[in-house]
Structures are given as structure tokens and as C-alpha cells.
Design a protein around this motif. Structure first.
Motif, short mmCIF file in Angstrom:
data_model
loop_
_atom_site.label_atom_id
_atom_site.label_comp_id
_atom_site.label_asym_id
_atom_site.label_seq_id
_atom_site.Cartn_x
_atom_site.Cartn_y
_atom_site.Cartn_z
N ARG A 193 -3.84 25.25 -0.76
CA ARG A 193 -3.11 24.01 -0.46
C ARG A 193 -2.86 23.21 -1.74
NH1 ARG A 193 -5.53 24.32 4.75
NH2 ARG A 193 -7.58 23.84 3.94
N ASP B 111 3.57 28.13 3.13
CA ASP B 111 2.74 27.69 4.27
C ASP B 111 2.11 28.89 4.98
OD1 ASP B 111 3.14 25.05 3.78
OD2 ASP B 111 4.80 24.82 5.18
N ILE C 250 -0.91 29.93 3.04
CA ILE C 250 -2.02 29.02 3.39
C ILE C 250 -2.60 29.40 4.76
CG2 ILE C 250 -2.62 26.62 4.00
CD1 ILE C 250 -0.52 25.72 1.90
#
Ligand SMILES: NC(=O)c1ccc[n+]([C@@H]2O[C@H](COP(=O)([O-])OP(=O)(O)OC[C@H]3O[C@@H](n4cnc5c(N)ncnc54)[C@H](OP(=O)(O)O)[C@@H]3O)[C@@H](O)[C@H]2O)c1
Length: 393
Positions: A122, A353, A356
């Protein structure tokens, strides 16, 4: 009128096994894979140890005579002739090395696993977005034509709605039948200080197949993070040597089992007898060949197919002028070049994303199995005046 090809200028950070494989691919002629819109230039290589090691590397891969050799990662990231840094250090080093490059204003392609923890992933993503720089995890499998084809087949409903995926990536490379160890305890494969372990090293490929099928191809609004139940066995160094993860995507009513091991092999014959991935739908099944990181074929078995199996083979195009070299690492380099040419700071093929989300699954599995990496490689602290893991600190 032919449009001019865009050239991306690369700096290679580290001189180990994968740095060599990737750089050899980078040096192949893009025309050998019928790519004409982008090309790549090897500008510089850095070793954390000494410039001679980088210089030997350039010779070994038959790089251009003008390529620069550096004896520190800091010199490499500050080279104004370099556009993008390829980070090829052990997982333990990815966070600090990628931050080093981003803070120097460079785009980054970072080897998998992106980081040791989801928090670190992140932080990298936030930093790249703040600085408007391209960042991508180097999951080469995603960019291979076979993966693209399988994603398309599933999305087009070729095997009906998918309800389950099995994905495995396992190599029997920890110990011989005699119990003799193939990896020294200090090796990055099993050493906790280098974030060793089957899941971070290999298991992320099993997870990438699960995510490609059950997450990536969903419309943005329908993407859901899975529930995770995991079990693992540890090696005597404390890293995982065999891990099994069950993932449940409740909104979609889908399940997956992702497994990895260093004690047994996906296909002991190594002759294509056992698939690495099974994607199971209402109308049939797609089986993807072994190994999951670069399968050479897939086959479709249809419920109403009367036992017929449709097999489709893929192999990476090679460059005859470079000794027939070509492994399939270059597709991700081409993707990075196109994104940077087009001013995009992330790839839609391997979105940040999603990296992540995968690291969150890894976190959960390692936590459930009780694997704990040392603080100095899981920290999200980065001090630009004192970057760690550069080999110099
Ligand atoms: N995509 C794939 O198929 C694939 C395959 C293998 C590995 N990988 C990934 O690539 C990364 C590197 O793996 P590898 O197999 O190339 O490892 P490797 O052969 O051990 O090379 C790692 C390199 O990192 C540098 N390094 C800096 N500090 C180090 C330290 N404390 N200990 C060890 N190395 C250090 C060294 O280069 P310098 O001395 O030049 O600084 C070393 O040669 C990992 O993230 C791994 O998961 C990907």
C-alpha cells in the motif's frame, strides 16, 4: 505512414538469476515477437557489491558496449538517462529498493512478490501515485498471450459460469530422496531475513491464477476481496515450505484452492501429465499446463464434448539473432513501455490494487500459519537519507 516506435530506457537493479533472464529477454529484438510500437534499451546495470559485478553482467548478457555499470543502487536510480528501474533483489529488499527508485523520480517494474506485507505494498502504491510514476509488480504470467486467451475464454462464458479454481505451483526442490538439502539455510528461498518461503516465492503465481479468473475479469463494481482460510507447514528455518489456501468469494458464490510446495511437484514427470490450474465451470473445465508461471498449453474439456479434449499450445517467440533466446519475460516489459508512452502510471493487466489484494491474502495465510518475518524487512518506514537494503547500509 509508419508511426515511430517508443523506446524505454532501462536500469537493472541487481545482478542475480532473474535479472539475467529478464535482461536477456529485454535485449531480444521486439520484431521477433511482432511488436513494432515499442522497443527497449539497456542503459545501465547496478550491483550492490561492486561495479565490476555489473560490468561482468553486461558482458554475460551480451549487452551494448555503452551500457553503464554501477557499484551501488543509488548511482543507478540517479542516472538521468534511465527511465525505469527493474528491481530484481530478494523480496525482503523490494520495499526499500522500490522506494529508492521512486524517490529518485524513476518508474519501477518490481519483481514478485511486490513486498513482504500488504502494508508495504500500500505504501509503495501511495508513493508511486503521489509522484505520478509508473509502478507494476513483475508478474510476467499475466502478460503472456496464453493468460490473455484464458481470461477471454472464461469471460466469454466458454465453460459457463465458473464456480471453482484449483491452482498449484510446486517444485520438489527442497530436499532429495536422501534428505540432502538443496537450499542452504542462508538462501533466499528459505531464509527469513530474505523473506524466504514457498508462498512469497512461488505461491503468488497460484494466487495470480485465482485472481485472474475470479477477480480480475469481474466488472470493477463487482470485485470483492476473498475470505481466506490457510494452513502451512514450516521448514526448520521458520519459513513456509508448503502452503494451502482456500479462498471464498461470497458474492459470486465461487471457491478456490491455491497451493504451493517446495517438497513435492505439481507434475513429477515434468512431461505435461498434470495441469497446474483447473478452472471449473458449469459447461466444462479449462486446464492450464505446468508450470503455472509460464504454461505452454491449455486444454478445454466440455461437459457435452463426448470426451474430446481441445489442446492449444503456446511458446514464447525467440530471437534467432540472439542465439534463439526468448522466455516470455518481455511481454511485461512491452506493457510497461506502452503504459509509460501513454502517460499511464499503472497497468490494467496487473493493476496495483490487485497486487495489494493478493498481498492481503498472503498476509492472512502467513499470519494464520504463524510465519513471522523480522521487523527490519516488514517495516513501512523509508528514510531517503538512509535507505536500507542497498547493500551499502
Ligand atoms: N519471474 C520469475 O519467474 C522469477 C524467477 C526467480 C526469481 N524471481 C524473483 O526475483 C527476485 C530475485 O530472485 P533471484 O532468483 O534472481 O535471486 P538471486 O539470484 O539470489 O539474486 C538476487 C540479487 O539481489 C542482490 N542482492 C542485494 N542484496 C542481497 C542480499 N542481502 N542477499 C541476496 N541478494 C542480494 C544481488 O545482486 P547484486 O549483488 O548485484 O546487488 C543478488 O544477485 C525475487 O523477488 C524472486 O521472487 C522471479
Amino acid at each position: 505512414m509508419a508511426t515511430e516506435s517508443f523506446t524505454l530506457r532501462w536500469g537493472i537493479l541487481a545482478t542475480g538469476f532473474i535479472a539475467e533472464m529478464f535482461t536477456r529477454d529485454l535485449l531480444t529484438n521486439t520484431a521477433s515477437r511482432e511488436v513494432t510500437d515499442v522497443t527497449h534499451k539497456l542503459v545501465a546495470v547496478a550491483s550492490s557489491k561492486e561495479a565490476q559485478k555489473a560490468s561482468d553482467f553486461i558482458k554475460k548478457v551480451d549487452g551494448p558496449a555503452e551500457a553503464k555499470a554501477y557499484g551501488s543502487y543509488a548511482e543507478l536510480v540517479n542516472d538521468p538517462d534511465v527511465d525505469i528501474i527493474y528491481v530484481a533483489t530478494p523480496h525482503s529488499h523490494h520495499f526499500q529498493n522500490t522506494m529508492l527508485a521512486l524517490h529518485a523520480g524513476k518508474h519501477v517494474l518490481c519483481e514478485k512478490a511486490l513486498t513482504v506485507t500488504a502494508d508495504q505494498a500500500r505504501r509503495l502504491v501511495e508513493t508511486a501515485r503521489e509522484k505520478n510514476l509508473f509502478l507494476m509488480e513483475a508478474v510476467w504470467t499475466r502478460h503472456q498471450p496464453l493468460s490473455k486467451k484464458v481470461r477471454e475464454l472464461v469471460a466469454a462464458g466458454e465453460i459457463g459460469p465458473v464456480s471453482r479454481v484449483f491452482a498449484d505451483i510446486s517444485f520438489n526442490n527442497l530436499a532429495g530422496e536422501d534428505g540432502k538439502l538443496y537450499h542452504a539455510d542462508s538462501s533466499r528461498s528459505v531464509n527469513l531475513d530474505l523473506a524466504g518461503g514457498a508462498l512469497l516465492d512461488l505461491g503468488v503465481y497460484a494466487l495470480t491464477w485465482v485472481f485472474q479468473v475470479l477477480y480480475h475479469i469481474q466488472p470493477e463494481a463487482d470485485k470483492e476481496k476473498p475470505e481466506v482460510v490457510a494452513a502451512l507447514n514450516k521448514y526448520h528455518t521458520g519459513s513456509d515450505d508448503s502452503t494451502a489456501i482456500i479462498l471464498r468469494f461470497p458474492k459470486h458464490n465461487t471457491l478456490a484452492v491455491a497451493t504451493t510446495s517446495m517438497r513435492t511437484a505439481t507434475d513429477p514427470s515434468d512431461k505435461g501429465l498434470v495441469p497446474a490450474v483447473r478452472i471449473q465451470g458449469a459447461k466444462g473445465e479449462i486446464q492450464v499446463g505446468n508450470p503455472a508461471f509460464r504454461p505452454d498449453d491449455y486444454r478445454i474439456i466440455r461437459k457435452d464434448g463426448g470426451g474430446e479434449v481441445e489442446t492449444v499450445k503456446y511458446s514464447p517467440p525467440v530471437d534467432d539473432a540472439r542465439g534463439g533466446w526468448g522466455q516470455g519475460f518481455y511481454w511485461q516489459a512491452d506493457e510497461a513501455a506502452r503504459c509509460i508512452r501513454d502517460g499511464k502510471i499503472e497497468s490494467s493487466v496487473m493493476p496495483l490494487d490487485e497486487s495489494i489484494a493478493i498481498m492481503e491474502v498472503v498476509d492472512a495465510a502467513l499470519q494464520q500459519g504463524g510465519v513471522a518475518y523480522p521487523d527490519h524487512i516488514t517495516s513501512t518506514e523509508y528514510d531517503p537519507q538512509n535507505p536500507l537494503n542497498t547493500g551499502k547500509a
